[in-house]
Scaffold this motif. Structure first.
Motif: not given
Length: 336
Positions: A71-95
């Motif tokens: 769960s902690i590994v998932l949380a760390l990975v999700a944080m990195r993905l959520a921090a990516r800026p919105a672009k392309g098809s993902y208009t909200y980013g990967l939050k």
């Protein structure tokens, strides 16, 4: 002809009204990484001791700690993905990667609970011999490790459902170790081996409760339900009660991710009314009273009544839109 004004409103500070979006990545990653190191180290030790002592409670704790680490590994990975800026098809980013992580955490808690419940019932029927002393010593150390790990994660931003999922894993593991310690003490003092399985069943109940809560909350976000504590009907009534507002429809309020609500609506104002002022008033109400700063308000004037020819049998319900998506709110008694 109706005047139209569309506004995408955000708060004044940094574009978001000073509220936090998810997590402060660097600080939270450090706290989560520290908790992960503690959990992974102790888990490896516990597996060995659980096998040597023959304790299901210890092995179940170790299995639970494996899901804690995951769960902690998932949380760390999700944080990195959520921090990516919105672009392309993902208009909200990967939050919403954080919400996927929270849902995975909830599901693993439920699945692990089912397996442990089966094993516990099997051992209640035919209890194996348990080495209570070794079990007790390990459980006491486990309590200390989980208290420290829970403290580390509590320092992170728990308004994120992602971080809360990891925290619930650790917290349930702490309860499991407390139950294991009590069961071990009973085994040492009385020789009642079934206490090991009973302690496991108690932990299963806590796991199911936490897992269900995570799945429920993450599911609400995926289904774009209104944020907890906000009644869309009551909100629509408040908006339409503001000066110059005649009708509010196509009202949608949802969560992009934890702590980040959004709203869109079509607002009709009286002929000649200042739609810009109405838009500002509604935006301030939503921000100040509901904490919603991501708003898209389409503001139009109500058209003056004109003579219209209609087909025989055509109905006129007074709605501005032919297909209003949701309840229509007017400053008069109406159905929700």
């Amino acid at each position: 002809m109706a005047h139209r004004h569309e506004d995408h409103q955000h708060g004044a500070e940094g574009g978001h009204g000073g509220h936090s979006h998810g997590v402060s990545a660097d600080t939270d990653r450090r706290w989560l990484a520290l908790a992960l190191a503690l959990i992974a180290t102790f888990m490896a030790v516990e597996v060995v001791i659980g096998v040597l002592s023959g304790s299901l409670a210890l092995l179940s704790d170790a299995a639970h700690m494996l899901t804690d680490a995951a769960s902690i590994v998932l949380a760390l990975v999700a944080m990195r993905l959520a921090a990516r800026p919105a672009k392309g098809s993902y208009t909200y980013g990967l939050k919403r990667a954080e919400i996927l992580s929270a849902q995975a955490n909830g599901l693993t808690l439920l699945l692990l609970g089912v397996w442990l419940a089966y094993e516990a019932v099997r051992r209640l029927v035919s209890p194996p011999e348990v080495e209570g002393g070794l079990m007790l010593a390990t459980a006491l150390v486990g309590i200390v490790v989980n208290v420290v790990a829970a403290w580390c994660i509590s320092k992170a931003n728990r308004s994120s459902l992602n971080v809360e999922g990891a925290y619930q894993h650790i917290l349930n593991d702490l309860f499991a170790f407390i139950g294991t310690a009590v069961a071990a003490l009973i085994v040492v003092l009385t020789g009642f081996d079934r206490a090991d399985a009973i302690a496991t069943l108690v932990v299963v109940v806590l796991m199911v409760k936490a897992g269900y809560g995570l799945l429920r909350d993450s599911g609400r976000i995926f289904l774009e339900a209104a944020p907890a504590g906000i009644d869309p009907d009551a909100l629509g009534d408040r908006l339409v009660a503001q000066p110059l507002v005649v009708e509010v429809h196509d009202l949608h309020v949802w969560q992009i991710t934890s702590g980040q609500a959004a709203l869109s609506a079509h607002v009709l104002v009286e002929p000649g009314g200042d739609c810009h002022a109405v838009r500002r008033t509604l935006g301030e109400l939503l921000s100040d009273d509901y904490g919603i700063t991501h708003t898209t308000l389409q503001v139009d004037h109500v058209q003056e009544p004109v003579l219209q020819l209609a087909r025989p049998g055509a109905a006129d319900d007074g709605s501005h839109c032919e297909d209003a998506h949701g309840p229509v709110h007017r400053d008069e008694p109406h159905d929700h």
